[in-house]
Design a protein around this motif. Structure first.
Motif, PDB file in Angstrom:
ATOM      1  N   LEU A   4      37.138  46.297 -66.916  1.00  0.00           N
ATOM      2  CA  LEU A   4      37.095  44.891 -67.342  1.00  0.00           C
ATOM      3  C   LEU A   4      37.366  44.824 -68.847  1.00  0.00           C
ATOM      4  O   LEU A   4      36.923  45.707 -69.592  1.00  0.00           O
ATOM      5  N   CYS A   5      38.080  43.798 -69.307  1.00  0.00           N
ATOM      6  CA  CYS A   5      38.337  43.639 -70.745  1.00  0.00           C
ATOM      7  C   CYS A   5      36.996  43.417 -71.468  1.00  0.00           C
ATOM      8  O   CYS A   5      36.077  42.805 -70.901  1.00  0.00           O
ATOM      9  N   CYS A  40      34.888  40.012 -71.215  1.00  0.00           N
ATOM     10  CA  CYS A  40      35.177  39.320 -69.944  1.00  0.00           C
ATOM     11  C   CYS A  40      33.903  38.667 -69.398  1.00  0.00           C
ATOM     12  O   CYS A  40      32.821  39.271 -69.424  1.00  0.00           O
ATOM     13  N   HIS A  54      33.045  38.223 -66.382  1.00  0.00           N
ATOM     14  CA  HIS A  54      32.460  38.942 -65.240  1.00  0.00           C
ATOM     15  C   HIS A  54      31.410  39.958 -65.713  1.00  0.00           C
ATOM     16  O   HIS A  54      30.479  40.283 -64.974  1.00  0.00           O
ATOM     17  N   CYS A  67      39.629  40.578 -60.538  1.00  0.00           N
ATOM     18  CA  CYS A  67      39.215  41.443 -61.652  1.00  0.00           C
ATOM     19  C   CYS A  67      37.771  41.906 -61.477  1.00  0.00           C
ATOM     20  O   CYS A  67      37.415  43.033 -61.830  1.00  0.00           O
ATOM     21  N   ASN A  80      36.725  31.973 -63.694  1.00  0.00           N
ATOM     22  CA  ASN A  80      37.346  32.149 -65.012  1.00  0.00           C
ATOM     23  C   ASN A  80      38.587  31.264 -65.161  1.00  0.00           C
ATOM     24  O   ASN A  80      39.452  31.519 -65.984  1.00  0.00           O
ATOM     25  N   SER A  97      43.351  35.908 -62.500  1.00  0.00           N
ATOM     26  CA  SER A  97      43.575  36.870 -63.580  1.00  0.00           C
ATOM     27  C   SER A  97      44.152  38.195 -63.118  1.00  0.00           C
ATOM     28  O   SER A  97      44.987  38.788 -63.790  1.00  0.00           O
ATOM     29  N   CYS A 149      38.945  33.134 -68.618  1.00  0.00           N
ATOM     30  CA  CYS A 149      39.365  34.534 -68.833  1.00  0.00           C
ATOM     31  C   CYS A 149      39.936  34.632 -70.244  1.00  0.00           C
ATOM     32  O   CYS A 149      40.770  33.806 -70.640  1.00  0.00           O
ATOM     33  N   ILE A 150      39.487  35.640 -71.010  1.00  0.00           N
ATOM     34  CA  ILE A 150      39.914  35.685 -72.415  1.00  0.00           C
ATOM     35  C   ILE A 150      41.407  35.971 -72.548  1.00  0.00           C
ATOM     36  O   ILE A 150      42.038  35.507 -73.479  1.00  0.00           O
ATOM     37  N   GLN A 151      41.961  36.685 -71.584  1.00  0.00           N
ATOM     38  CA  GLN A 151      43.420  36.956 -71.639  1.00  0.00           C
ATOM     39  C   GLN A 151      44.195  35.678 -71.358  1.00  0.00           C
ATOM     40  O   GLN A 151      45.193  35.379 -72.008  1.00  0.00           O
TER      41      GLN A 151
HETATM   42  S1  SF4 Z   1      42.037  39.780 -67.418  1.00  0.00           S
HETATM   43 FE1  SF4 Z   1      40.455  38.225 -67.692  1.00  0.00          FE
HETATM   44  S2  SF4 Z   1      39.194  38.304 -65.831  1.00  0.00           S
HETATM   45 FE2  SF4 Z   1      40.427  40.173 -65.891  1.00  0.00          FE
HETATM   46  S3  SF4 Z   1      39.113  41.694 -66.880  1.00  0.00           S
HETATM   47 FE3  SF4 Z   1      40.351  40.779 -68.500  1.00  0.00          FE
HETATM   48  S4  SF4 Z   1      39.115  39.051 -69.282  1.00  0.00           S
HETATM   49 FE4  SF4 Z   1      38.243  39.673 -67.300  1.00  0.00          FE
END
Ligand code: SF4
Ligand SMILES: Cc1ncc(C[n+]2csc(CCOP(=O)(O)OP(=O)(O)O)c2C)c(N)n1
Length: 533
Positions: free
Chosen positions: A349-350, A353, A355, A380, A450, A454, A516-518
């Motif tokens: 996981l980033c 995140c 989650h 994710c 999110n 993602s 989601c941060i991305q």
């Molecule tokens: S892409 Fe988004 S949802 Fe997936 S691990 Fe990274 S931050 Fe979390």
């Protein structure tokens, strides 16, 4: 005109140039970029081709069939496991047949690079008894998508185009053809064609059976299938789809053995019979299951046929030129060394995140019960199965978190938690939630929202900001639909809510919602870019 295109982009461009009026799809690696390419294509935007994501593969397939019913050319795309979801409509579309051309693109993932199995969609085409195209390179992927609509209209049947990861995600130069105009709206000549009442369905099915000979002739005359003679008749090779490419990579001056190149199914029988007559033995190279090796070998186990079944090739995983070389007993010399930089990196996981916050709190609560179980889903958040969280106990297929949790709960397990993402919930979690509501099953469902799909690259989720309304609509009591903001500063509050809802003897839904941060970063970048231009 020529372009350098990924295999998936070649499919998309071929479909656009082939007169398609709309694509219907749900994302899934390695098929996602077909639709994304069409969403970003100037011609598709200017001509308003349908290109919005569907809620799942079944709704996508049905909408595409509806477009075909209305006489226009439609494409439906998915990853291999998506076809399981759409299988009901898929099988029945083979019986209704089509009006406008109907192309079903399925991207298989042998070696399971990003999937839970490596099922071979060619089985589905055989199951439905419809023609299947399988390109050996990107140019063929384009040509097949371009020609498939006409083929579908000529034969009156849906056509499957099966690609695999390696072809989907590698690039080559592709020559393009003139763009065909879209079909005009035109209803089916037979008003009963799409009414599958048993009496009509029986007639339609006989029609499908009677077309099987045409499908075989069509394969024999296909520009994509070839008999290529060779001087050494000790072996004849049947090379299917991309395996033909791998075979040819082994021979700079051409293959010394006779080869049947198969890129359109059903098998071109005449070519296979000729190969069988002329060669001492047959090697079958196919990416995926040994479907045609089994067919050719037959019930009587013809001994001169080899492939995946007798161990000449590995029984599972992707093929590549080296595996093919080994099967041909060629010496593999001068293989390049793999750089030390190439090491296995487990996915994670980033950092930051949402989650992560959900699992931190969930683990704390579950630790107090010891015996409970967490049924999770696909997204994710599945990475919560790995350390440091090790927070989930199951991941099987999209939607199975809620329904498996229900079954376990029916067996007496307590506490039972389900973890599902916003997109997976609308894909196939909602119906399971209804089952649980109907039986007042004491489960706690965490819909980790999110605001994005993602795992497949941040596509728009189909029920953005409406998850709680859907849950209430399905019948979850409003006081047990709770939205929380999964941030570190809120962990204590989340802990109290999780604990309270786990004790509730009915269905409760907790929606931890944070973008989601991305996705957030990508959206902000796109906004800045739009502002500049
Ligand atoms: S892409 Fe988004 S949802 Fe997936 S691990 Fe990274 S931050 Fe979390
Ligand atoms: C039947 C099927 N279709 C598509 C996929 C590909 N896929 C895996 S997870 C996922 C959705 C993930 O979105 P979400 O549930 O919102 O979780 P997130 O990744 O955003 O955390 C998709 C489309 C799949 N595995 N199975």
């Amino acid at each position: 005109m020529q372009k350098v295109l990924l295999g998936v982009e070649a499919v998309a461009q071929g479909a656009i140039d082939g007169g398609m009026s709309g694509v219907y799809a749900y994302p899934g690696t390695p098929s996602t970029e077909i639709t994304e390419y069409i969403q970003g294509n100037k011609y598709a935007v200017e001509n308003d081709l349908h290109r919005r994501w569907a809620a799942n593969e079944k709704t996508a397939m049905e909408s595409a069939l509806g477009m075909s019913y209305a006489g226009k050319r439609a494409m439906c795309c998915m990853k291999h496991v998506g076809l399981n979801v759409a299988a009901d409509n898929f099988m029945n579309a083979a019986v209704t047949g089509v009006n406008g051309g109907f192309l079903i693109v399925v991207a298989d993932d042998p070696s399971m690079h990003s999937s839970q199995n490596e099922q071979d969609s060619r089985y589905y085409a055989r199951f439905a008894q419809i023609p299947c195209l399988e390109p050996s390179n990107q140019q063929e992927a384009y040509d097949m998508a371009y020609r498939a609509f006409q083929l579908s209209e000529d034969l009156g049947t849906p056509i499957m185009l099966r690609i695999t990861t390696r072809l989907a995600h590698s690039r080559a130069i592709v020559s393009m053809k003139e763009t065909q105009p879209q079909n005009e709206l035109k209803l089916p000549e037979d008003p009963r064609q799409f009414v599958l009442l048993p009496g009509i369905a029986r007639k339609q099915y006989k029609k499908l059976l009677s077309k099987q000979v045409d499908f075989e002739h069509c394969s024999e005359d296909s520009e994509f299938n070839k008999y290529i003679d060779g001087a050494d008749k000790s072996k004849g090779i049947i090379a299917c789809g991309i395996a033909y490419n791998y075979l040819m990579e082994n021979f700079e001056d051409g293959c010394p053995y006779p080869v049947v190149k198969v890129a359109q199914y059903p098998l071109p029988r005449k070519f296979i019979e000729k190969l069988e007559k002329e060669c001492d033995s047959i090697l079958v190279l196919e990416e995926g299951y040994p479907i045609y090796e089994e067919v050719i070998k037959g019930y009587l186990e013809k001994e001169n046929v080899s492939g995946r079944l007798d161990g000449t090739l590995p029984r599972d995983g992707e093929l590549n030129p080296d595996i093919v070389a080994t099967a041909l007993k060629r010496n593999l010399t001068n293989l390049p060394e793999v750089s030390d930089l190439v090491v296995g990196r487990p996915p994670a996981l980033c950092v930051g995140c949402s989650h992560q916050d959900v699992y931190t709190v969930l683990n704390k609560v579950m630790a107090e019960y010891g015996g409970g179980r967490v049924f999770a889903d696909i997204g994710c958040y599945t990475l919560g199965a790995l350390p440091p969280y090790s927070a989930i106990n199951t991941t099987v297929d999209m939607g199975a978190s809620i329904t498996m949790a229900k079954g376990a709960c029916d067996s007496g397990l307590f506490p039972v938690v389900s973890v599902i993402g916003d997109s997976t919930f609308t894909h196939s979690g909602m119906t399971g939630l209804l089952d649980a509501v109907n039986e007042k099953t004491p489960i706690t469902v965490l819909i980790s929202d999110n605001e994005s799909i993602s795992m497949t690259g941040g596509q728009e989720s189909s029920a953005k900001y409406r998850i709680e309304e859907i849950c209430k609509g399905v019948g979850v009591e409003p006081e047990h639909v709770i939205v929380v903001n999964p941030l570190k500063k809120n962990h204590e509050q989340m802990y109290e809510i999780f604990k309270r809802e786990l004790e509730y003897k009915g269905v409760s839904v907790i929606i931890p919602r944070r973008i989601c941060i991305q996705k957030n970063a990508r959206d902000a970048k796109a906004k800045r870019k739009a502002k500049k231009s």
